[in-house]
Design a protein around this motif. Structure first.
Motif, PDB file in Angstrom:
ATOM      1  N   PRO A  95      27.048   6.905   3.517  1.00  0.00           N
ATOM      2  CA  PRO A  95      25.557   7.766   4.094  1.00  0.00           C
ATOM      3  C   PRO A  95      24.042   7.354   3.258  1.00  0.00           C
ATOM      4  N   VAL A  96      24.491   7.761   1.709  1.00  0.00           N
ATOM      5  CA  VAL A  96      23.339   7.243   1.941  1.00  0.00           C
ATOM      6  C   VAL A  96      23.008   6.025   1.213  1.00  0.00           C
ATOM      7  N   THR A  97      24.316   4.954   0.969  1.00  0.00           N
ATOM      8  CA  THR A  97      23.699   4.003   0.315  1.00  0.00           C
ATOM      9  C   THR A  97      23.538   2.762   1.364  1.00  0.00           C
ATOM     10  N   LYS A  98      24.064   3.684   2.741  1.00  0.00           N
ATOM     11  CA  LYS A  98      23.891   3.004   4.301  1.00  0.00           C
ATOM     12  C   LYS A  98      22.564   3.195   4.254  1.00  0.00           C
ATOM     13  N   ALA A  99      21.683   4.017   3.926  1.00  0.00           N
ATOM     14  CA  ALA A  99      20.134   4.349   4.159  1.00  0.00           C
ATOM     15  C   ALA A  99      19.328   3.224   3.516  1.00  0.00           C
ATOM     16  N   PHE A 100      19.919   3.550   1.835  1.00  0.00           N
ATOM     17  CA  PHE A 100      19.305   2.556   1.474  1.00  0.00           C
ATOM     18  C   PHE A 100      19.438   0.722   1.720  1.00  0.00           C
ATOM     19  N   ASP A 101      20.391   0.841   2.213  1.00  0.00           N
ATOM     20  CA  ASP A 101      20.929  -1.357   2.351  1.00  0.00           C
ATOM     21  C   ASP A 101      19.514  -1.261   4.234  1.00  0.00           C
ATOM     22  N   PHE A 105      13.689   1.661   6.637  1.00  0.00           N
ATOM     23  CA  PHE A 105      14.300   3.353   5.780  1.00  0.00           C
ATOM     24  C   PHE A 105      13.043   3.056   4.166  1.00  0.00           C
ATOM     25  N   VAL A 106      13.900   2.229   2.776  1.00  0.00           N
ATOM     26  CA  VAL A 106      13.780   1.813   2.024  1.00  0.00           C
ATOM     27  C   VAL A 106      11.609   1.826   1.939  1.00  0.00           C
ATOM     28  N   LYS A 107      10.984   0.836   3.056  1.00  0.00           N
ATOM     29  CA  LYS A 107       9.392   0.501   3.614  1.00  0.00           C
ATOM     30  C   LYS A 107       8.811   2.497   3.045  1.00  0.00           C
ATOM     31  N   ASP A 108       9.401   2.464   4.645  1.00  0.00           N
ATOM     32  CA  ASP A 108       9.308   4.646   4.793  1.00  0.00           C
ATOM     33  C   ASP A 108       9.116   5.605   3.444  1.00  0.00           C
ATOM     34  N   LEU A 109       9.834   5.278   2.601  1.00  0.00           N
ATOM     35  CA  LEU A 109      10.248   5.672   2.315  1.00  0.00           C
ATOM     36  C   LEU A 109       9.392   5.834   0.355  1.00  0.00           C
ATOM     37  N   ILE A 110       9.186   4.357   0.236  1.00  0.00           N
ATOM     38  CA  ILE A 110       7.860   3.873  -0.646  1.00  0.00           C
ATOM     39  C   ILE A 110       6.664   4.448   0.047  1.00  0.00           C
ATOM     40  N   LYS A 111       6.559   4.311   1.153  1.00  0.00           N
ATOM     41  CA  LYS A 111       5.250   4.560   1.616  1.00  0.00           C
ATOM     42  C   LYS A 111       4.804   5.828   1.548  1.00  0.00           C
ATOM     43  N   THR A 112       5.433   7.043   1.802  1.00  0.00           N
ATOM     44  CA  THR A 112       5.709   7.942   1.112  1.00  0.00           C
ATOM     45  C   THR A 112       5.853   8.399   0.038  1.00  0.00           C
ATOM     46  N   VAL A 113       6.161   7.980  -0.818  1.00  0.00           N
ATOM     47  CA  VAL A 113       6.219   8.221  -2.076  1.00  0.00           C
ATOM     48  C   VAL A 113       4.440   7.683  -2.452  1.00  0.00           C
ATOM     49  N   VAL A 114       3.894   6.270  -2.332  1.00  0.00           N
ATOM     50  CA  VAL A 114       2.385   6.341  -2.443  1.00  0.00           C
ATOM     51  C   VAL A 114       1.508   7.100  -2.207  1.00  0.00           C
ATOM     52  N   ALA A 115       1.822   7.710  -0.889  1.00  0.00           N
ATOM     53  CA  ALA A 115       0.817   8.347  -0.291  1.00  0.00           C
ATOM     54  C   ALA A 115       0.810   9.814  -0.493  1.00  0.00           C
ATOM     55  N   ASN A 116       1.336   9.949  -1.480  1.00  0.00           N
ATOM     56  CA  ASN A 116       1.767  11.525  -2.052  1.00  0.00           C
ATOM     57  C   ASN A 116       1.642  11.467  -3.714  1.00  0.00           C
ATOM     58  N   ARG A 117       1.077  10.307  -4.386  1.00  0.00           N
ATOM     59  CA  ARG A 117       0.663   9.949  -5.427  1.00  0.00           C
ATOM     60  C   ARG A 117      -0.293  11.201  -5.889  1.00  0.00           C
ATOM     61  N   PRO A 118      -0.513  11.322  -7.531  1.00  0.00           N
ATOM     62  CA  PRO A 118      -1.160  12.626  -7.266  1.00  0.00           C
ATOM     63  C   PRO A 118      -2.625  12.293  -7.748  1.00  0.00           C
ATOM     64  N   LYS A 160      19.736  -3.128  -7.478  1.00  0.00           N
ATOM     65  CA  LYS A 160      20.936  -3.868  -7.032  1.00  0.00           C
ATOM     66  C   LYS A 160      20.409  -3.079  -5.292  1.00  0.00           C
ATOM     67  N   SER A 161      20.040  -1.607  -5.898  1.00  0.00           N
ATOM     68  CA  SER A 161      19.208  -0.860  -4.449  1.00  0.00           C
ATOM     69  C   SER A 161      18.426  -0.250  -4.090  1.00  0.00           C
ATOM     70  N   GLY A 162      17.896   0.552  -3.227  1.00  0.00           N
ATOM     71  CA  GLY A 162      16.006   1.765  -3.945  1.00  0.00           C
ATOM     72  C   GLY A 162      14.933   0.963  -4.087  1.00  0.00           C
ATOM     73  N   PHE A 163      14.532   1.110  -5.006  1.00  0.00           N
ATOM     74  CA  PHE A 163      13.464   0.645  -5.456  1.00  0.00           C
ATOM     75  C   PHE A 163      12.702   1.229  -7.187  1.00  0.00           C
ATOM     76  N   ARG A 164      12.418   1.460  -7.820  1.00  0.00           N
ATOM     77  CA  ARG A 164      11.226   1.266  -8.904  1.00  0.00           C
ATOM     78  C   ARG A 164       9.701   1.180  -8.961  1.00  0.00           C
ATOM     79  N   ILE A 165       9.507   2.689  -8.966  1.00  0.00           N
ATOM     80  CA  ILE A 165       8.152   2.696  -8.631  1.00  0.00           C
ATOM     81  C   ILE A 165       6.989   3.436  -9.730  1.00  0.00           C
ATOM     82  N   GLY A 166       6.471   2.881 -10.289  1.00  0.00           N
ATOM     83  CA  GLY A 166       5.355   3.127 -12.292  1.00  0.00           C
ATOM     84  C   GLY A 166       4.133   3.061 -11.415  1.00  0.00           C
ATOM     85  N   THR A 167       3.064   3.828 -13.060  1.00  0.00           N
ATOM     86  CA  THR A 167       2.616   2.882 -12.727  1.00  0.00           C
ATOM     87  C   THR A 167       1.879   2.137 -13.914  1.00  0.00           C
ATOM     88  N   GLY A 168       0.626   1.737 -14.725  1.00  0.00           N
ATOM     89  CA  GLY A 168       0.660   0.309 -15.510  1.00  0.00           C
ATOM     90  C   GLY A 168       1.060   0.260 -17.006  1.00  0.00           C
TER      91      GLY A 168
END
Length: 201
Positions: A95-101, A105-118, A160-168
């Motif tokens: 199910p997790v692999t399917k969700a990350f495909d 879903f990944v776009k919404d996950l990124i938006k949630t992470v970005v919106a909750n950055r410190p 290959k799946s998901g994403f990485r997010i980071g600062t400069g």
């Protein structure tokens, strides 16, 4: 004179015969003692050999029992681990692999992470290069609208799946892949699953 000679001969003969009989009896007695001593020694050696053989047999049995016990415990542990891995794979990994495909879903996950950055600062989102066209279709080509100001989006063949997010440069970088989430879920579910399947040891 002849009679004296005969008497002397008979006397010597009788004395020799008597002495011979005595020596023979003594030799027979000595032989009996020696035979008894040899038999006693042989019985003692046989008892020692038997005792040593019994000790060796007991040690072999102990070692064999210990090996069988260890092998059975290892086999049971491997079977439990295999059952556990199969259930986790069916209930979590697939199910997790399917969700990350699912790009949406990944776009919404990124938006949630970005919106909750410190703190508001520039972020870089790195997405899998093999899904670039799908992401561009979902976000309709406008990264700023999709993720907000200060978010730079890049595509990388190493993901290959998901994403990485980071600062400069030199800042933190977080990875969000199906494998990361699977491990996270596994760590929470594993002890309860083991308890459910096999009971508390």
């Amino acid at each position: 004179m002849e009679s004296k000679l005969q008497q002397l001969t008979e006397k010597l003969y009788n004395e020799g015969l008597s002495k011979g009989k005595s020596e023979a009896e003594h030799l027979v007695q000595h032989a009996h003692h020696q035979a008894e001593k040899i038999i006693k020694e042989a019985k003692h050696q046989a008892a020692e050999i038997l005792e040593q053989a019994q000790k060796s047999a007991a040690e072999v049995k102990r070692n064999t029992d210990a090996e069988i016990d260890l092998a059975s415990r290892q086999t049971i542990a491997r079977v439990k681990q295999t059952v556990e891995n199969l259930i986790v794979a069916k209930t979590i990994e697939a199910p997790v692999t399917k969700a990350f495909d699912d790009v949406a879903f990944v776009k919404d996950l990124i938006k949630t992470v970005v919106a909750n950055r410190p703190a508001n600062g520039d972020l870089t989102v790195i997405l899998p290069a093999n899904k670039e066209i799908e992401f561009l279709n979902v976000i309709q080509g406008n990264m700023q609208t999709a993720f907000g100001q200060g978010v730079d989006v890049k595509f990388d063949r190493g993901i290959k799946s998901g994403f990485r997010i980071g600062t400069g440069k030199g800042g933190y970088q977080l990875t969000f892949t199906d494998a990361d989430f699977t491990e996270l879920f596994k760590s929470h579910i594993r002890s309860k699953l083991v308890d459910f399947l096999f009971g508390t040891p």
